[in-house]
Design a protein around this motif. Sequence first.
Motif, PDB file in Angstrom:
ATOM      1  N   ASP A   1      74.969  88.787  61.123  1.00 15.76           N
ATOM      2  CA  ASP A   1      75.208  87.737  60.129  1.00 15.76           C
ATOM      3  C   ASP A   1      76.424  86.901  60.517  1.00 15.76           C
ATOM      4  OD1 ASP A   1      73.093  88.524  58.568  1.00 15.76           O
ATOM      5  OD2 ASP A   1      74.304  89.586  57.079  1.00 15.76           O
TER       6      ASP A   1
ATOM      7  N   TRP B   1      76.677  82.797  61.372  1.00 18.44           N
ATOM      8  CA  TRP B   1      77.471  81.865  60.570  1.00 18.44           C
ATOM      9  C   TRP B   1      78.532  81.152  61.402  1.00 18.44           C
ATOM     10  CZ3 TRP B   1      78.687  86.462  56.908  1.00 18.44           C
ATOM     11  CH2 TRP B   1      77.563  86.740  56.107  1.00 18.44           C
ATOM     12  N   THR B   2      79.145  81.889  62.334  1.00 16.49           N
ATOM     13  CA  THR B   2      80.314  81.362  63.035  1.00 16.49           C
ATOM     14  C   THR B   2      80.023  80.868  64.443  1.00 16.49           C
ATOM     15  OG1 THR B   2      80.917  83.557  63.890  1.00 16.49           O
ATOM     16  CG2 THR B   2      81.802  82.927  61.724  1.00 16.49           C
TER      17      THR B   2
ATOM     18  N   THR C   1      78.376  89.119  51.079  1.00 13.01           N
ATOM     19  CA  THR C   1      77.166  88.407  51.487  1.00 13.01           C
ATOM     20  C   THR C   1      76.228  89.340  52.255  1.00 13.01           C
ATOM     21  OG1 THR C   1      78.404  86.341  51.621  1.00 13.01           O
ATOM     22  CG2 THR C   1      76.266  86.413  52.725  1.00 13.01           C
TER      23      THR C   1
ATOM     24  N   LYS D   1      77.682  80.740  54.738  1.00  6.55           N
ATOM     25  CA  LYS D   1      77.252  79.792  55.765  1.00  6.55           C
ATOM     26  C   LYS D   1      77.987  78.464  55.632  1.00  6.55           C
ATOM     27  CE  LYS D   1      73.063  77.711  57.725  1.00  6.55           C
ATOM     28  NZ  LYS D   1      71.573  77.636  57.625  1.00  6.55           N
TER      29      LYS D   1
ATOM     30  N   LYS E   1      80.853  76.857  58.175  1.00  2.00           N
ATOM     31  CA  LYS E   1      80.575  75.525  58.730  1.00  2.00           C
ATOM     32  C   LYS E   1      81.779  74.627  58.544  1.00  2.00           C
ATOM     33  CE  LYS E   1      77.317  71.666  58.454  1.00  2.00           C
ATOM     34  NZ  LYS E   1      76.080  71.127  57.780  1.00  2.00           N
TER      35      LYS E   1
END
Length: 260
Positions: A36, A40-41, A156, A224, A228
């Motif tokens: 995850d 996201w990163t 999350t 997310k 961002k």
Amino acid sequence: MFLLDLPGETVSVRYTHGSLDRAVQLQDTFESMVADFRSWTRTKVGLVLFLLSREEWKELDYRAPFGVPEPAGGRGIALPAWGDDGTVEVWQKLLGTRLPVLPDQPLRGTPEQVASLGVGDLVASIDAARIMLRAAGISGDQPWVDELVAQVVVLTNIEEHHMSRLADVRMVFNDLAKAGGGPGVHPLSALGSPPSLRARLWFDSQFFSAAGLLIGAECKYPAKALFKHARKNGGRVQATELLAKCPELSTWLDSSFKNQ
């Protein structure tokens, strides 16, 4: 000290003899968390878990009592290889209540001993989030932002992969908050050096509540979107951005920590 090795693409586990089942389970759990975070990163991070016996833990002279996870090196976390009566006692004292026992857990030990592992593993997931944030070069412009972002990673992951555990996770953090004295016990300035293990876990409970506000129905600012925004700011997460996205955090800050 001789540890066996369970290699993995993103999470490797070094484990003492007799704890392979737990090593496999933990590897699966933490690999989902790393996956995850990577998505996201857009960074490549990894973890190393060390599953140790009580004797090995004592030999390494960790500060935390056996049963409570301990960061070990740049990307490592030491955890107990199995639960025992001592780990049950440690967590019952820290929680101030009985452990949340889950039925039919395929691990060595009594239900209470297995439950003590589960609470420790939850705390270890916060350590894992901190390790990954550092490795990815992502940080807040204030110390409390770092802790909040780490808890966003943890919460999350639970909501997306372990939703059946969420009620028990909330209960654990509620119990840690109560055992630590409830809201307003410690000033935010003590975050960097909590006076005790109980205080450290109290801080964890407060930031878990804040993560629920940020990504929940109140503010709807998911991980997310948060990461961002951080990428656009060179890996920096700004307190002003979080407070703008989630005004409820201002009330949380005022009510959760002791005024100085």
